[in-house]
Write a protein that holds these residues in place. Structure first.
Motif, PDB file in Angstrom:
ATOM      1  N   ASN A  72      68.273 -14.426  34.124  1.00 53.48           N
ATOM      2  CA  ASN A  72      69.513 -15.108  33.768  1.00 53.48           C
ATOM      3  C   ASN A  72      70.131 -14.375  32.579  1.00 53.48           C
ATOM      4  OD1 ASN A  72      68.274 -16.136  31.350  1.00 53.48           O
ATOM      5  ND2 ASN A  72      67.282 -17.680  32.614  1.00 53.48           N
ATOM      6  N   ASP A  73      71.215 -14.911  32.044  1.00 50.28           N
ATOM      7  CA  ASP A  73      71.937 -14.204  30.993  1.00 50.28           C
ATOM      8  C   ASP A  73      71.132 -14.052  29.696  1.00 50.28           C
ATOM      9  OD1 ASP A  73      74.025 -13.953  32.746  1.00 50.28           O
ATOM     10  OD2 ASP A  73      75.309 -15.437  31.763  1.00 50.28           O
ATOM     11  N   GLU A  74      70.159 -14.894  29.472  1.00 49.67           N
ATOM     12  CA  GLU A  74      69.359 -14.809  28.245  1.00 49.67           C
ATOM     13  C   GLU A  74      68.110 -13.945  28.414  1.00 49.67           C
ATOM     14  OE1 GLU A  74      70.271 -17.991  29.485  1.00 49.67           O
ATOM     15  OE2 GLU A  74      72.102 -17.836  28.297  1.00 49.67           O
ATOM     16  N   ARG A  75      67.531 -13.939  29.603  1.00 48.19           N
ATOM     17  CA  ARG A  75      66.297 -13.178  29.863  1.00 48.19           C
ATOM     18  C   ARG A  75      66.369 -12.601  31.260  1.00 48.19           C
ATOM     19  NH1 ARG A  75      65.125 -17.794  27.573  1.00 48.19           N
ATOM     20  NH2 ARG A  75      64.185 -17.768  25.516  1.00 48.19           N
ATOM     21  N   PHE A  76      66.228 -11.279  31.338  1.00 48.61           N
ATOM     22  CA  PHE A  76      66.272 -10.665  32.660  1.00 48.61           C
ATOM     23  C   PHE A  76      65.423  -9.400  32.671  1.00 48.61           C
ATOM     24  CE2 PHE A  76      70.021  -9.204  30.333  1.00 48.61           C
ATOM     25  CZ  PHE A  76      69.996  -7.831  30.510  1.00 48.61           C
ATOM     26  N   CYS A  77      65.109  -8.960  33.867  1.00 54.95           N
ATOM     27  CA  CYS A  77      64.386  -7.706  34.042  1.00 54.95           C
ATOM     28  C   CYS A  77      65.186  -6.819  34.987  1.00 54.95           C
ATOM     29  CB  CYS A  77      62.971  -7.935  34.550  1.00 54.95           C
ATOM     30  SG  CYS A  77      62.872  -8.724  36.152  1.00 54.95           S
ATOM     31  N   VAL A  78      65.022  -5.525  34.793  1.00 50.36           N
ATOM     32  CA  VAL A  78      65.760  -4.539  35.560  1.00 50.36           C
ATOM     33  C   VAL A  78      64.775  -3.523  36.115  1.00 50.36           C
ATOM     34  CG1 VAL A  78      67.596  -2.816  35.512  1.00 50.36           C
ATOM     35  CG2 VAL A  78      67.706  -4.791  33.976  1.00 50.36           C
ATOM     36  N   GLU A  79      64.912  -3.229  37.391  1.00 52.16           N
ATOM     37  CA  GLU A  79      64.150  -2.150  38.029  1.00 52.16           C
ATOM     38  C   GLU A  79      65.143  -1.028  38.294  1.00 52.16           C
ATOM     39  OE1 GLU A  79      61.506  -1.385  42.055  1.00 52.16           O
ATOM     40  OE2 GLU A  79      62.740  -3.188  41.886  1.00 52.16           O
ATOM     41  N   MET A  80      64.753   0.192  37.918  1.00 45.21           N
ATOM     42  CA  MET A  80      65.684   1.315  38.041  1.00 45.21           C
ATOM     43  C   MET A  80      64.946   2.630  38.189  1.00 45.21           C
ATOM     44  SD  MET A  80      66.898   1.783  34.072  1.00 45.21           S
ATOM     45  CE  MET A  80      66.778   0.086  33.544  1.00 45.21           C
ATOM     46  N   LEU A  81      65.717   3.649  38.506  1.00 44.24           N
ATOM     47  CA  LEU A  81      65.270   5.026  38.418  1.00 44.24           C
ATOM     48  C   LEU A  81      66.038   5.680  37.286  1.00 44.24           C
ATOM     49  CD1 LEU A  81      65.196   6.104  42.180  1.00 44.24           C
ATOM     50  CD2 LEU A  81      63.241   5.532  40.710  1.00 44.24           C
ATOM     51  N   CYS A  82      65.343   6.476  36.488  1.00 44.16           N
ATOM     52  CA  CYS A  82      65.972   7.219  35.398  1.00 44.16           C
ATOM     53  C   CYS A  82      65.959   8.689  35.783  1.00 44.16           C
ATOM     54  CB  CYS A  82      65.216   7.011  34.092  1.00 44.16           C
ATOM     55  SG  CYS A  82      65.214   5.296  33.544  1.00 44.16           S
ATOM     56  N   HIS A  83      67.144   9.272  35.882  1.00 45.95           N
ATOM     57  CA  HIS A  83      67.296  10.680  36.253  1.00 45.95           C
ATOM     58  C   HIS A  83      67.536  11.479  34.972  1.00 45.95           C
ATOM     59  CE1 HIS A  83      67.654   9.476  40.455  1.00 45.95           C
ATOM     60  NE2 HIS A  83      68.526   8.558  40.062  1.00 45.95           N
ATOM     61  N   TYR A  84      66.561  12.294  34.601  1.00 49.12           N
ATOM     62  CA  TYR A  84      66.637  13.091  33.382  1.00 49.12           C
ATOM     63  C   TYR A  84      66.935  14.544  33.716  1.00 49.12           C
ATOM     64  CZ  TYR A  84      64.100   9.339  30.989  1.00 49.12           C
ATOM     65  OH  TYR A  84      63.712   8.141  30.456  1.00 49.12           O
ATOM     66  N   THR A  85      67.711  15.192  32.854  1.00 51.95           N
ATOM     67  CA  THR A  85      67.785  16.648  32.812  1.00 51.95           C
ATOM     68  C   THR A  85      67.164  17.041  31.484  1.00 51.95           C
ATOM     69  OG1 THR A  85      69.809  16.687  34.119  1.00 51.95           O
ATOM     70  CG2 THR A  85      69.261  18.683  32.881  1.00 51.95           C
ATOM     71  N   ARG A  86      66.077  17.814  31.576  1.00 48.73           N
ATOM     72  CA  ARG A  86      65.366  18.206  30.365  1.00 48.73           C
ATOM     73  C   ARG A  86      66.057  19.389  29.696  1.00 48.73           C
ATOM     74  NH1 ARG A  86      59.197  18.393  32.456  1.00 48.73           N
ATOM     75  NH2 ARG A  86      59.995  20.370  33.204  1.00 48.73           N
ATOM     76  N   LYS A  87      65.621  19.715  28.500  1.00 44.48           N
ATOM     77  CA  LYS A  87      66.194  20.827  27.741  1.00 44.48           C
ATOM     78  C   LYS A  87      66.031  22.163  28.460  1.00 44.48           C
ATOM     79  CE  LYS A  87      67.570  18.718  23.990  1.00 44.48           C
ATOM     80  NZ  LYS A  87      68.971  18.674  23.595  1.00 44.48           N
ATOM     81  N   ASP A  88      64.989  22.279  29.292  1.00 42.00           N
ATOM     82  CA  ASP A  88      64.788  23.533  30.027  1.00 42.00           C
ATOM     83  C   ASP A  88      65.618  23.581  31.317  1.00 42.00           C
ATOM     84  OD1 ASP A  88      63.450  21.834  31.771  1.00 42.00           O
ATOM     85  OD2 ASP A  88      61.479  22.755  31.494  1.00 42.00           O
ATOM     86  N   GLY A  89      66.446  22.560  31.557  1.00 46.97           N
ATOM     87  CA  GLY A  89      67.312  22.523  32.729  1.00 46.97           C
ATOM     88  C   GLY A  89      66.695  21.871  33.953  1.00 46.97           C
ATOM     89  N   SER A  90      65.398  21.638  33.925  1.00 41.84           N
ATOM     90  CA  SER A  90      64.760  21.002  35.073  1.00 41.84           C
ATOM     91  C   SER A  90      65.107  19.520  35.108  1.00 41.84           C
ATOM     92  CB  SER A  90      63.245  21.209  35.048  1.00 41.84           C
ATOM     93  OG  SER A  90      62.697  20.610  33.892  1.00 41.84           O
TER      94      SER A  90
END
Length: 139
Positions: free
Chosen positions: A82-100
């Motif tokens: 709800n608006d006070e407490r919630f959970c999120v499932e996601m994917l995080c897409h990173y680009t690292r400093k080496d470009g990978s």
């Protein structure tokens, strides 16, 4: 931010918009904007590490986090609660400093105060592939 497969149950449109703005501040490495989402009496816990308390501690952690990456993009899959407490499932897409590029699953749990700011956030993600690159770069 990708939301094509997003499922939401009971959070309001205003809270969803708030969370998207929070993620955009994170994606843009905008520390003042990001800290504006946190209550003065806040805590952030990442995995099994001890919680960080307050803006100074959390700000320092995000600064180190952004030093390890070039970009991040969040792909939301599920938001439950709800608006006070919630959970999120996601994917995080990173680009690292080496470009990978690295994609990592994450789960985040948020508690918000009556004024809508974060009082307690818990993030669960194995960011080893991102941090390994950071450690090698600055070792």
């Amino acid at each position: 931010m990708k939301i094509d497969a997003l499922r939401i149950n009971e959070i309001s449109a205003a809270t969803f918009d708030w969370y998207c703005r929070y993620l955009m501040a994170m994606d843009n490495a905008d520390l003042p904007a990001l800290l504006g989402f946190f209550h003065e009496d806040c805590a952030l816990q990442i995995n099994n590490h001890l919680p960080m308390h307050g803006h100074d501690s959390i700000g320092a952690a995000f600064t180190r986090y952004w030093e390890a990456i070039d970009t991040i993009e969040h792909e939301l899959h599920n938001i439950y609660g709800n608006d006070e407490r919630f959970c999120v499932e996601m994917l995080c897409h990173y680009t690292r400093k080496d470009g990978s590029q690295v994609t990592l699953p994450a789960a985040v749990f948020m508690d918000r105060s009556t004024d809508g700011r974060i009082t307690w956030a818990r993030s669960y993600i194995d960011a080893t592939p991102v941090h390994d690159a950071f450690t090698r770069q600055y070792a």
